[in-house]
Design an enzyme around this catalytic site. Structure first.
Site: not given
Ligand code: UT7
Length: 305
Positions: A89, A229, A259
């Protein structure tokens, strides 16, 4: 395809739509060449006058040759040399900084920087934590010399390879070449530990953006635009808050493209070009795989057409 919903995606990321490049044998060079052709047309530049093309991408058409070589061929830049930058990125920022050095030394007169990724080629559409984020896209800019106080004024770039476990593609490189086993284990897709990357991204993108402002004696009032970004709207908001910059100065198009990795920054410039004025103080900032991150301070070179 996966167990998700619009509310989750929108509230956690800000993404509404993504673009996917369709068609057989269509790689990132198709996106890059499209952007470069538009750029040549808009700037009235003859492809034969281009000295150098740098393409930032993590989804090259092939392991080699460089995608920049393929783009140069597609647009008829027969007098240029060309190479790729693979810094996820932050790739566009790295490439911009390298390109500007060649201009500042006086060595070259016309350099094109491309940021483009066909993320759909490495996204696992059974993995809901990544497939809702990434899309295909890219853009390009032209760097030229000037005697005015315009262009790239400063850059701060960082890398920390100990971040690799949190965002990488496991197989397909020299460490783990493609085998039936790597294919079966779905190791040719982007892997991301989202919440860890999120924490590093929020901290580092905000910190480096605040630091480049302080280094160049810029207050929030001096900054005309933040070009962040587009990985997650929450990361963008945190960066703008840390800089003290209001939302009216923040370029935001994540809802349209998701992204696009190296493509996000030039896509922002493309979408907002008509609002930019000569001399605008612009801070670009990125964080991504590597980890890599950084910030570039530039003064916009021309008024809208
Ligand atoms: O560009 C390169 C650099 N990348 C980034 O900067 C991305 C950085 N990360 C993020 O933007 C976020 O971490 C994500 C958008 C990828 C994920 O969001 P989050 O708020 O960090 O969610 P999480 O990974 O902590 O997951 C929270 C919950 C989990 O369920 P439980 O364990 O709490 O029951 C996941 O399984 O959300 C669940 N989950 C989803 N639920 C519905 C993960 N993906 C999804 C989904 N739909 N698509």
């Amino acid at each position: 395809m996966v167990d998700t919903n619009d509310e989750w995606i929108t509230s956690r990321t800000g993404i509404k739509e993504r673009r996917i490049l369709k068609g057989e044998n269509q790689g990132t060079s198709v996106i890059g060449a499209g952007a470069v052709k538009g750029l040549l047309e808009n700037t009235g530049t003859d492809a034969r006058d281009i000295d150098l093309i740098i393409c930032a991408t993590v989804t090259p058409d092939m392991v080699f040759p460089a995608t920049a070589n393929l783009i140069a061929d597609k647009v008829g830049a027969i007098n240029s040399f060309s190479f790729d930058i693979s810094d996820a990125c932050s790739g566009f920022l790295y490439a911009l900084s390298i390109g500007s050095q060649f201009i500042e030394t006086g060595k070259y007169k016309k350099i094109i920087i491309v940021g483009a990724d066909k993320m759909s080629a490495i996204v696992d559409y059974t993995d809901r934590s990544t497939c809702i984020i990434f899309g295909d896209g890219g853009g390009a800019v032209l760097l030229e010399p000037t005697t005015e106080e315009l262009g790239i004024m400063d850059s701060i770039l960082h890398a920390d390879g100990s971040g690799a476990p949190y965002l990488h593609m496991k197989a397909g490189g020299s460490a783990r070449p493609a085998t039936i086993e790597t294919l079966t284990a779905r190791e040719h897709y982007a892997f991301q530990e989202g919440s860890t990357v999120f924490k590093f991204a929020v901290t580092n993108m905000a910190e480096v953006s605040a630091r480049i402002m302080a280094k160049n004696n810029l207050t929030a009032a001096d900054v005309d635009w933040l070009v962040p970004h587009q990985a997650n709207k929450r990361i963008i908001d945190a960066t703008a808050n840390r800089m003290g910059v209001g939302p009216e100065k923040v370029m935001l198009n994540i809802e349209k493209y998701g992204n696009t990795t190296a493509g996000t920054l030039p896509l922002c410039l493309w979408d907002y070009e008509s609002q930019l004025k000569k001399g605008d103080n612009i801070i670009l900032a990125a964080f991504g795989g590597g980890f890599t991150w950084g910030s570039v301070y530039l003064k916009w070179g021309y008024d809208p057409k």
